[in-house]
Design an enzyme around this catalytic site. Structure first.
Site, PDB file in Angstrom:
ATOM      1  CG  ASP A   1     -12.982 -10.980 -18.908  1.00 18.83           C
ATOM      2  OD1 ASP A   1     -13.087 -11.256 -17.723  1.00 18.83           O
ATOM      3  OD2 ASP A   1     -12.162 -10.141 -19.348  1.00 18.83           O
ATOM      4  CG  PHE A   2     -15.383 -10.316 -24.547  1.00 19.26           C
ATOM      5  CD1 PHE A   2     -15.927 -10.275 -23.268  1.00 19.26           C
ATOM      6  CD2 PHE A   2     -15.263  -9.119 -25.240  1.00 19.26           C
ATOM      7  CE1 PHE A   2     -16.335  -9.074 -22.692  1.00 19.26           C
ATOM      8  CE2 PHE A   2     -15.674  -7.919 -24.679  1.00 19.26           C
ATOM      9  CZ  PHE A   2     -16.207  -7.894 -23.407  1.00 19.26           C
TER      10      PHE A   2
ATOM     11  CD  GLU B   1     -17.059 -11.259 -28.786  1.00 19.96           C
ATOM     12  OE1 GLU B   1     -18.138 -11.862 -29.016  1.00 19.96           O
ATOM     13  OE2 GLU B   1     -17.039 -10.121 -28.266  1.00 19.96           O
TER      14      GLU B   1
ATOM     15  CG  HIS C   1     -15.976  -6.462 -18.795  1.00 18.09           C
ATOM     16  ND1 HIS C   1     -17.215  -6.945 -18.459  1.00 18.09           N
ATOM     17  CD2 HIS C   1     -16.079  -6.039 -20.078  1.00 18.09           C
ATOM     18  CE1 HIS C   1     -18.035  -6.801 -19.495  1.00 18.09           C
ATOM     19  NE2 HIS C   1     -17.368  -6.263 -20.495  1.00 18.09           N
TER      20      HIS C   1
END
Lengths: 332, 322
Positions: free
Chosen positions: A92-93, A67, A136
């Site tokens: 969430d990432f 990411e 998630h």
């Protein structure tokens, strides 16, 4: 420009995202989409299905699971003249790429004295309700709303998903389009041609005189259900879909509160330090004399999102909780 | 490998001296309290910036580090606008909004010094993606340190650059310290270039005090990038003569004076001047004249900065958004 020529055609929220993404690549030669599984798989939610075949691998780019690298690629590409659409599968990432978001993307233009332009669109997914558990399911929009230099929109309907995505891609600033994964199969009327839903403009989705419910994303539908229940008791709630969280259409909120004298702010995100606190503060600063009651807030409790359905449903804000707050505001 | 012309050799020398004199005077200004904030000076590492940048045009992109003045100078930065930025003046490259740690110039292809260690490599990958997307032969060079080679961002960027065969050159300026921590205490390898193998790109170690060696290795890496063969990791072994922040070089708790003195014997500018004198390209007297001329330019730059207006407080909110 927003179009009214949908001719009643109904498509899903996910299909509306796909149409918006297709329209962007078709109209902007410098636009490309990059992210995990966006090309070969067409996006894990189906957001980009068919785009690889239509536009080829230079413009629909599968990336490693990296990411920070992906967002950095977007920053570098945008600063040097491209118009990236960066997909962060689950918001969430963002923890994996927060430096490139917070310290690079948000600040580069300002730090460089205005000499850089960063026309990046980041598409990401928020929200609980699918038993995806704590990593998630989050609604972390406040993380990005707190960063000067970024814009944040959160569409509640298929129409707004397509229109806000296209508006984001045409904007010369970084814009986060926070989609909602529990809304993906919702259907709604969507014009076939490209159109913009203007960034920074709220939408009054239900008029009313007795109180104002201010919300966004999936909680708009919960607020409308709550408003219908309140109407049966003779209470007419005005429901405002903010659509754009940064910049925020405070004028529309204040005008409504001046009329109704009562406000409930609703979001799926954790209540503590959520956007509701900011909105409540703005209302008391700008419309204190209009208020007949304290501004109420409905949000998730101070807890990670749980896995088991019974716990997750207990956690989530919903129409019943909004109705209960509204009744207490109205002294019911 | 092309043999550099006399003009190119003089150009490399000039870039190194420009960095040395600018940084030395900037250090003086900071110690005199005229430059606010943190100043990370590049003295000792000049051969790296000069030996790489002499191959680049304004259309090639670079990302820099917190120790970024040298990169901008070698890329063509003007002393007056640079000093104005360090002094926080409205005439600075960033209109007083960036300062030393964010000094930049988009027109020169300089995507900014950066206050975040390791933030640059992914941005360079994006710039290289851009040049490939447009089908140009431009490259992106990312400068970073041995310390930054431990950041995940470097690894993600290196993997993506190799995967997409992007025209990136990762230039590791290994000065032996991550801030104040010696390399042996922050990674278990001696050569950062060893990491290149893990991404499928060549890794090259070069003497970063030898401008000729940097010039030759950079040329090979840049040629490779321009011809579409992908990235290279070029590790330049170098040393900073000053402290991590500020000027003081001697008497530091985390390194010995003897170590500094050993490296100073291989001062990159002295080494290069000896070589140019030997080759008959530049005499000692000519070199001294260049130092003096550049010092005059630096003084004029400082004067420009000091006489420049401070930013109008009303510009505070300008350029948060486009």
């Amino acid at each position: 420009m927003a179009s009214q020529t949908s001719n009643g055609r109904e498509i899903t929220y996910i299909a509306a995202i796909a149409e918006g993404a297709q329209a962007i690549l078709a109209e902007q030669d410098n636009a490309f989409i990059a992210g995990e599984d966006v090309a070969g798989a067409g996006g894990v939610f189906g957001s980009y299905r068919g785009l690889l075949d239509e536009f080829g691998p230079d413009r629909v780019v599968d990336t490693p699971i990296s990411e920070e690298g992906i967002v950095g690629l977007g920053v570098g590409a945008a600063a040097t003249g491209l118009r990236p659409i960066i997909d962060i599968m689950f918001m969430d990432f963002m923890g994996e790429c927060m430096d490139e978001i917070a310290n690079q993307m948000a600040k580069m233009r300002y730090m460089f004295g205005g000499s850089a332009k960063l026309p990046i669109t980041v598409v990401t997914m928020s929200g609980a309700g699918l038993n995806m558990a704590a990593q998630h399911s989050q609604s972390l929009e406040v993380w990005i709303c707190h960063l000067p230099g970024l814009k944040v929109v959160a569409p509640s309907t298929p129409h707004d998903a397509k229109g806000l995505l296209i508006a984001a891609s045409r904007d010369d600033n970084p814009v986060f389009v926070v989609m909602n994964k529990l809304s993906l199969r919702n259907r709604g009327t969507v014009p076939e041609e490209p159109y913009e839903v203007p960034i920074g403009k709220a939408n009054i989705v239900r008029p009313g005189d007795d109180l104002t419910i201010i919300t966004y994303s999936r909680m708009v539908s919960e607020a409308l259900t709550a408003a219908a229940a309140l109407a049966e008791e003779g209470l007419e709630a005005e429901v405002i879909d903010l659509r754009s969280l940064q910049p925020m259409d405070t004028d529309t909120v204040i005008e409504s509160v001046a009329k109704t004298h009562r406000a409930v702010v609703v979001h799926e995100a954790v209540r503590f330090a959520g956007l509701g606190g900011e909105i409540a503060a703005q209302i008391q600063e700008l419309a204190f004399d209009d208020l007949d009651a304290p501004v109420a807030r409905v949000g998730a409790p101070f807890s990670p999102v749980p896995f088991s359905a019974v716990l997750e449903q207990t956690y989530l804000p919903n129409a019943d909780k909004i109705v209960a707050q509204a009744r207490s505001l109205l002294g019911g | 490998m092309s043999q550099p012309s006399d003009d190119v050799l003089r150009d490399i020398h000039r870039r190194m001296v420009r960095i040395r004199v600018f940084e030395t005077e900037a250090g003086r200004m900071a110690e005199a309290g005229k430059i606010p904030g943190a100043l990370h000076l590049y003295v000792g590492e000049e051969a790296v910036a000069a030996g790489v940048m002499v191959h680049l045009s304004d259309d090639d992109w670079i990302t820099s580090t917190h120790r970024g003045h040298g990169h901008l100078i070698a890329k063509g930065g003007a002393f007056d606008r640079m000093f104005a930025e360090l002094f926080g003046r409205a005439t600075g490259y960033c209109r007083g909004k960036g300062g030393s740690m964010h000094i930049s110039n988009m027109d020169l292809g300089m995507l900014g010094a950066n206050g975040i260690v390791g933030a640059g490599p992914p941005i360079a990958v994006g710039a290289a993606f851009s040049t490939k997307f447009r089908k140009t032969d431009r490259v992106a060079v990312s400068f970073f340190g041995d310390g930054a080679s431990n950041e995940g961002s470097f690894h993600e960027a290196a993997n993506m650059a190799a995967l997409y065969k992007l025209p990136v050159i990762f230039v590791c300026e290994n000065n032996g310290y991550g801030e104040y921590t010696p390399q042996a205490n922050h990674q278990a390898i001696v050569d950062v270039a060893d990491r290149a193998a893990g991404y499928g790109m060549p890794g090259v170690v070069v003497d970063g005090m030898d401008a000729m060696a940097v010039y030759e290795s950079a040329e090979a890496a840049i040629d490779r990038a321009r011809s579409g063969e992908g990235p290279t990791l070029l590790e330049c072994k170098t040393y900073r003569f000053f402290d991590h922040v500020g000027v003081r070089g001697m008497g530091l708790s985390y390194r010995t004076d003897e170590e500094l003195e050993e490296w100073q014997k291989r001062d990159p500018i002295h080494l290069f001047e000896a070589r140019l004198a030997e080759l008959g390209v530049l005499s000692r007297d000519e070199a001294a004249g260049i130092h003096e001329g550049i010092l005059e330019e630096v003084k004029a730059g400082i004067e420009f900065a000091e006489s420049s207006p401070l930013p109008d407080p009303n510009t505070l909110l300008d350029d948060v958004y486009a």
